[in-house]
Design a protein around this motif. Structure first.
Motif, PDB file in Angstrom:
ATOM      1  N   GLY A 158       9.969   6.312   1.728  1.00 54.62           N
ATOM      2  CA  GLY A 158       9.846   4.874   1.842  1.00 54.62           C
ATOM      3  C   GLY A 158      11.192   4.268   2.196  1.00 54.62           C
ATOM      4  N   ALA A 159      11.174   3.078   2.826  1.00 51.90           N
ATOM      5  CA  ALA A 159      12.436   2.481   3.275  1.00 51.90           C
ATOM      6  C   ALA A 159      12.430   0.973   3.101  1.00 51.90           C
ATOM      7  CB  ALA A 159      12.698   2.830   4.738  1.00 51.90           C
TER       8      ALA A 159
ATOM      9  N   SER B 186       0.818  -1.205   0.000  1.00 48.74           N
ATOM     10  CA  SER B 186       0.000   0.000   0.000  1.00 48.74           C
ATOM     11  C   SER B 186       0.854   1.258   0.000  1.00 48.74           C
ATOM     12  CB  SER B 186      -0.923   0.006   1.225  1.00 48.74           C
ATOM     13  OG  SER B 186      -0.171   0.015   2.422  1.00 48.74           O
ATOM     14  N   LEU B 187       2.106   1.149  -0.441  1.00 49.89           N
ATOM     15  CA  LEU B 187       2.934   2.337  -0.572  1.00 49.89           C
ATOM     16  C   LEU B 187       2.272   3.325  -1.528  1.00 49.89           C
ATOM     17  CD1 LEU B 187       6.670   1.227  -0.991  1.00 49.89           C
ATOM     18  CD2 LEU B 187       5.763   2.686   0.798  1.00 49.89           C
ATOM     19  N   ASP B 188       2.107   4.545  -1.061  1.00 49.20           N
ATOM     20  CA  ASP B 188       1.612   5.599  -1.948  1.00 49.20           C
ATOM     21  C   ASP B 188       2.829   6.248  -2.580  1.00 49.20           C
ATOM     22  OD1 ASP B 188       0.395   7.647  -3.267  1.00 49.20           O
ATOM     23  OD2 ASP B 188      -0.522   8.557  -1.499  1.00 49.20           O
ATOM     24  N   ILE B 189       3.319   5.632  -3.641  1.00 51.06           N
ATOM     25  CA  ILE B 189       4.595   6.029  -4.205  1.00 51.06           C
ATOM     26  C   ILE B 189       4.597   7.484  -4.668  1.00 51.06           C
ATOM     27  CG2 ILE B 189       3.976   5.140  -6.476  1.00 51.06           C
ATOM     28  CD1 ILE B 189       7.462   4.964  -4.901  1.00 51.06           C
ATOM     29  N   ASP B 190       3.466   7.953  -5.173  1.00 48.49           N
ATOM     30  CA  ASP B 190       3.429   9.326  -5.672  1.00 48.49           C
ATOM     31  C   ASP B 190       3.519  10.349  -4.557  1.00 48.49           C
ATOM     32  OD1 ASP B 190       3.258   8.581  -8.362  1.00 48.49           O
ATOM     33  OD2 ASP B 190       1.089   8.309  -8.213  1.00 48.49           O
TER      34      ASP B 190
ATOM     35  N   ILE C 163       9.409  -1.443   3.219  1.00 46.06           N
ATOM     36  CA  ILE C 163       9.505  -2.534   2.249  1.00 46.06           C
ATOM     37  C   ILE C 163      10.374  -3.622   2.885  1.00 46.06           C
ATOM     38  CG2 ILE C 163      10.290  -3.221  -0.048  1.00 46.06           C
ATOM     39  CD1 ILE C 163       9.954  -0.248  -0.865  1.00 46.06           C
ATOM     40  N   PRO C 164       9.845  -4.821   3.115  1.00 43.05           N
ATOM     41  CA  PRO C 164      10.590  -5.831   3.873  1.00 43.05           C
ATOM     42  C   PRO C 164      11.617  -6.587   3.029  1.00 43.05           C
ATOM     43  CG  PRO C 164       8.439  -6.686   3.285  1.00 43.05           C
ATOM     44  CD  PRO C 164       8.459  -5.268   2.795  1.00 43.05           C
TER      45      PRO C 164
ATOM     46  N   PHE D 215      11.720  -1.968  -8.306  1.00 43.15           N
ATOM     47  CA  PHE D 215      10.818  -2.747  -7.458  1.00 43.15           C
ATOM     48  C   PHE D 215       9.425  -2.917  -8.067  1.00 43.15           C
ATOM     49  CE2 PHE D 215      13.790  -1.034  -4.175  1.00 43.15           C
ATOM     50  CZ  PHE D 215      14.308  -2.250  -3.766  1.00 43.15           C
ATOM     51  N   GLY D 216       9.184  -2.294  -9.205  1.00 47.13           N
ATOM     52  CA  GLY D 216       7.885  -2.424  -9.830  1.00 47.13           C
ATOM     53  C   GLY D 216       6.789  -1.781  -9.013  1.00 47.13           C
ATOM     54  N   LEU D 217       7.063  -0.635  -8.426  1.00 44.76           N
ATOM     55  CA  LEU D 217       6.100   0.033  -7.543  1.00 44.76           C
ATOM     56  C   LEU D 217       5.123   0.870  -8.371  1.00 44.76           C
ATOM     57  CD1 LEU D 217       8.588   1.211  -4.762  1.00 44.76           C
ATOM     58  CD2 LEU D 217       7.092  -0.776  -4.721  1.00 44.76           C
TER      59      LEU D 217
END
Length: 293
Positions: A66-67, A2-6, A100-101, A291-293
């Motif tokens: 993000g990390a 559910s990373l909101d990459i933008d 990100i694990p 990572f294809g995010l």
């Protein structure tokens, strides 16, 4: 995920889970962290105040970064018991808006390592694995690790390898038994040939083998470089030159948290001689694609 990459301003591909989730620090670990704290001028390590994974998530969330986060399994070489990959992954799942694990398994564990890796990927959503040849005491291109790499290639996750000398064991008696030779980035070239579909990150400016790292990343399309472990103001000129030109889509932001914080790294990055059009690639866009995010 559910990373909101933008909504993120950056993705840090190199953060450590240094403090155990459910038990005290292991015997000898304080001495190791004191050495790291002295090298990086980070008093928190010496005082036993390194952040937990939950505290790490809060730090990154407040900064909209993000990390990628991981423990390091070096039980065989150091005697320190490892932190639980499962627990780190579970905490990442609770904070999947920001974390990100990744996981870590000593490749000397052979078939057990390969089995555990596949389980972590399928059951815990692990997106990659950290390898530390110096800390774990192995040649990355040793065939004993190939069944492990085969799992990672088949499952489509990332392999991140420590390269060069970034301070681990620095100044400690006998370097704490760590042999720098294992982290020459040229050893990664064999892996990139034998596993051409495995996405590989070489971590850190690879002192004293910077040109070797650049040559591997330029030659092999599946190999990237993260810029963690050093402040950008100390980057070699040739690294900056390649990052600004032919490797601009291969360079990734990494801090080496908590030894180097994103606040410090990003502050120095602002004053480093990177081109304006390259900065967003390093900070986020290259990681988004990788990572294809």
């Amino acid at each position: 995920m559910s990373l909101d990459i933008d909504n993120l301003i950056a993705i840090d591909v190199h953060a450590h889970a240094e403090e155990p989730c459910n038990h005290a620090r292991d015997d000898g670990y304080n001495e190791f962290q004191e050495g790291m704290a002295a090298y990086f001028r980070n008093p928190a390590g010496a005082e036993g105040m390194l952040p937990t994974v939950q505290e790490t998530a809060a730090y990154y969330r407040a900064r909209r970064i993000g990390a990628v986060i991981f423990p390091v399994d070096a039980e065989r070489e150091t005697g320190f018991r490892r932190y639980s990959n499962e627990e780190v992954a579970e905490i990442c799942a609770e904070n999947d808006d920001i974390l990100i694990p990744f996981a870590s398994i000593d490749p000397w564990k052979g078939k057990m390592a390969a089995r555990e890796a596949r389980r972590l990927i399928r059951d815990f959503g692990v997106r990659g694995f950290k390898f530390h040849p110096t800390f774990q005491g192995f040649w990355p291109n040793d065939p004993m690790a190939y069944p492990f790499y085969q799992v990672l290639e088949e499952e489509g996750v990332v392999a991140l390898f420590h390269t060069g000398q970034t301070g681990v064991g620095s100044g400690m008696r006998g370097g704490m038994g760590m042999r720098l030779k294992y982290s020459n980035p040229m050893n990664i070239d064999d892996i990139a040939v034998d596993f051409p579909d495995l996405r590989i990150i070489m971590a850190h400016p690879a002192f004293p083998w910077q040109e070797e790292a650049l040559s591997v990343a330029q030659h092999k399309p599946n190999v990237y470089i993260d810029l963690s472990g050093w402040s950008p103001k100390y980057f070699p000129d040739i690294l900056v030159r390649y990052a600004n030109t032919m490797l601009k889509k291969k360079m990734l932001f990494g801090s080496d948290w908590p030894a180097i914080t994103p606040d410090r790294w990003l502050g120095d990055f602002e004053n480093a001689p990177f081109r304006d059009e390259v900065r967003p690639l390093i900070l986020k866009e290259n990681a988004r694609r990788l990572f294809g995010l």
